[in-house]
Motif scaffolding. Structure first.
Motif, PDB file in Angstrom:
ATOM      1  N   ALA A 199      -9.278   1.448  -4.835  1.00 17.05           N
ATOM      2  CA  ALA A 199      -8.430   1.857  -5.958  1.00 17.05           C
ATOM      3  C   ALA A 199      -9.237   2.010  -7.238  1.00 17.05           C
ATOM      4  O   ALA A 199      -9.028   2.959  -8.013  1.00 17.05           O
ATOM      5  CB  ALA A 199      -7.308   0.831  -6.155  1.00 17.05           C
ATOM      6  N   ARG A 237      -1.521   2.220 -10.809  1.00 13.97           N
ATOM      7  CA  ARG A 237      -0.874   3.054  -9.800  1.00 13.97           C
ATOM      8  C   ARG A 237      -1.680   3.094  -8.508  1.00 13.97           C
ATOM      9  O   ARG A 237      -1.126   3.001  -7.405  1.00 13.97           O
ATOM     10  CB  ARG A 237      -0.685   4.467 -10.340  1.00 13.97           C
ATOM     11  N   ALA A 238      -2.983   3.242  -8.644  1.00 16.14           N
ATOM     12  CA  ALA A 238      -3.839   3.294  -7.462  1.00 16.14           C
ATOM     13  C   ALA A 238      -3.797   1.977  -6.693  1.00 16.14           C
ATOM     14  O   ALA A 238      -3.781   1.962  -5.453  1.00 16.14           O
ATOM     15  CB  ALA A 238      -5.272   3.633  -7.871  1.00 16.14           C
ATOM     16  N   HIS A 240      -1.296  -0.200  -6.655  1.00 12.40           N
ATOM     17  CA  HIS A 240       0.014  -0.318  -6.012  1.00 12.40           C
ATOM     18  C   HIS A 240       0.066   0.518  -4.740  1.00 12.40           C
ATOM     19  O   HIS A 240       0.562   0.067  -3.698  1.00 12.40           O
ATOM     20  CB  HIS A 240       1.111   0.126  -6.975  1.00 12.40           C
ATOM     21  N   GLN A 241      -0.465   1.743  -4.816  1.00 13.03           N
ATOM     22  CA  GLN A 241      -0.431   2.636  -3.671  1.00 13.03           C
ATOM     23  C   GLN A 241      -1.181   2.045  -2.485  1.00 13.03           C
ATOM     24  O   GLN A 241      -0.698   2.067  -1.343  1.00 13.03           O
ATOM     25  CB  GLN A 241      -1.020   3.986  -4.043  1.00 13.03           C
ATOM     26  N   ARG A 242      -2.351   1.511  -2.717  1.00 18.58           N
ATOM     27  CA  ARG A 242      -3.171   1.024  -1.611  1.00 18.58           C
ATOM     28  C   ARG A 242      -2.724  -0.342  -1.108  1.00 18.58           C
ATOM     29  O   ARG A 242      -2.664  -0.572   0.101  1.00 18.58           O
ATOM     30  CB  ARG A 242      -4.637   0.991  -2.045  1.00 18.58           C
ATOM     31  N   SER A 244       0.230  -1.736  -1.301  1.00 17.69           N
ATOM     32  CA  SER A 244       1.553  -1.703  -0.676  1.00 17.69           C
ATOM     33  C   SER A 244       1.530  -1.027   0.687  1.00 17.69           C
ATOM     34  O   SER A 244       2.491  -1.136   1.458  1.00 17.69           O
ATOM     35  CB  SER A 244       2.551  -0.981  -1.588  1.00 17.69           C
ATOM     36  N   SER A 245       0.439  -0.345   1.011  1.00 18.06           N
ATOM     37  CA  SER A 245       0.347   0.335   2.306  1.00 18.06           C
ATOM     38  C   SER A 245       0.061  -0.630   3.443  1.00 18.06           C
ATOM     39  O   SER A 245       0.215  -0.282   4.613  1.00 18.06           O
ATOM     40  CB  SER A 245      -0.747   1.409   2.254  1.00 18.06           C
ATOM     41  N   ARG A 254       1.839  -8.456  -6.997  1.00 19.04           N
ATOM     42  CA  ARG A 254       1.066  -7.546  -7.825  1.00 19.04           C
ATOM     43  C   ARG A 254      -0.274  -8.160  -8.236  1.00 19.04           C
ATOM     44  O   ARG A 254      -0.347  -9.346  -8.535  1.00 19.04           O
ATOM     45  CB  ARG A 254       1.852  -7.183  -9.083  1.00 19.04           C
TER      46      ARG A 254
END
Length: 279
Positions: A199, A237-238, A240-242, A244-245, A254
């Motif tokens: 990220a 944002r980056a 969260h995206q990674r 949460s995957s 968080r």
């Protein structure tokens, strides 16, 4: 019961039918005892090597190899030998007092087998000396720069600022990303930091210095300019995206993202990096 200092084994723990429950229970009791004995940074205690030690004890196997691996990992993470010894004594106390349900034990290195103390000390010293002799630039796990390289980079920034009659903090700041990995074990801890590194590289692609500081902390050196707020948003944002995957990693919540001001001197900045890496 206490184990004589001349012995070579820790008390054996009986494994149970509930999968890895005995391992988790032993690890939790050991961690509580170690923190009570003075382990300063709770978030960096639960290294993957801790599980290897617990597994060896539960199997009744000789713990020296796994303790040596843990000592090397502790040295790499910045733990001092005194702390490593206190942690070993905490494990000994937990194993010697299995009926202490409240977790209250009294670590005493004098009751720890001398053979285990020696194995731990030699492994820690070997890793510490190797760090001095072979300072790496890139962390092999995350692909980010090491703390040693970052200290060199900050030295350049401080000297450059002084040459312009400015302070390093006038032009740069630290953006610190930390994960609470206290509930994660083994490869899951490793996965979390790899995802953080991905990220950071994706969001901070403007030549910023990115480094890993410890088992759960990474940092970027950013310019203090108009792009700073937008970079922080992109990074969040980056992350969260990674994170949460991955279903397991998403459970940690968080990541903590914060800006940390650079201190007045390079020496103080190096001290700050050590603190951040173990916080």
């Amino acid at each position: 019961m206490n184990v004589p200092a001349s012995g070579g084994e820790l008390p054996r723990q009986q494994n149970g039918p509930d999968g890895d429950l005995p391992l988790r229970t032993l690890r939790a009791r050991w961690r509580a005892a170690s923190l009570a004995a003075g382990w300063r940074f709770p978030s960096d205690w639960a290294l993957p090597e801790v599980d290897a030690v617990c597994a060896a004890v539960l199997r009744g196997a000789g713990p020296e190899p796994s303790l040596a691996g843990l000592a090397r990992a502790r040295a790499a993470a910045g733990a001092e030998l005194e702390e490593v010894f206190a942690d070993l004594a905490a494990l000994q106390a937990v194993l010697a007092q299995p009926d202490s349900d409240d977790g209250f034990v009294v670590p005493d290195l004098g009751t720890t087998p001398a053979q285990l103390i020696t194995a731990t000390a030699l492994a820690w010293a070997d890793a510490a000396l190797d760090q001095i002799a072979n300072i790496q630039v890139i962390d092999p796990l995350t692909g980010l720069a090491t703390a040693a390289y970052l200290r060199t980079r900050l030295d350049e920034l401080y000297r450059g600022s002084e040459g312009r009659g400015r302070r390093a903090a006038d032009d740069h700041t630290l953006l610190v990303v930390s994960l609470d990995l206290t509930t994660m074990t083994g490869w899951r801890r490793v996965t979390g930091m790899i995802l953080v590194a991905e990220a950071m590289r994706a969001a901070l692609d403007g030549g910023e210095s990115l480094a890993t500081l410890g088992p759960s902390t990474s940092v970027a050196v950013l310019r203090r300019d108009d792009t700073l707020p937008s970079k922080a948003v992109l990074l969040r944002r980056a992350l969260h995206q990674r994170l949460s995957s991955d279903a397991y990693i998403a459970q940690i919540g968080r990541p903590r993202i914060r800006l940390v001001r650079l201190p007045a001197t390079h020496e103080s900045a190096c001290d700050l990096l050590r603190e951040l890496g173990r916080a």
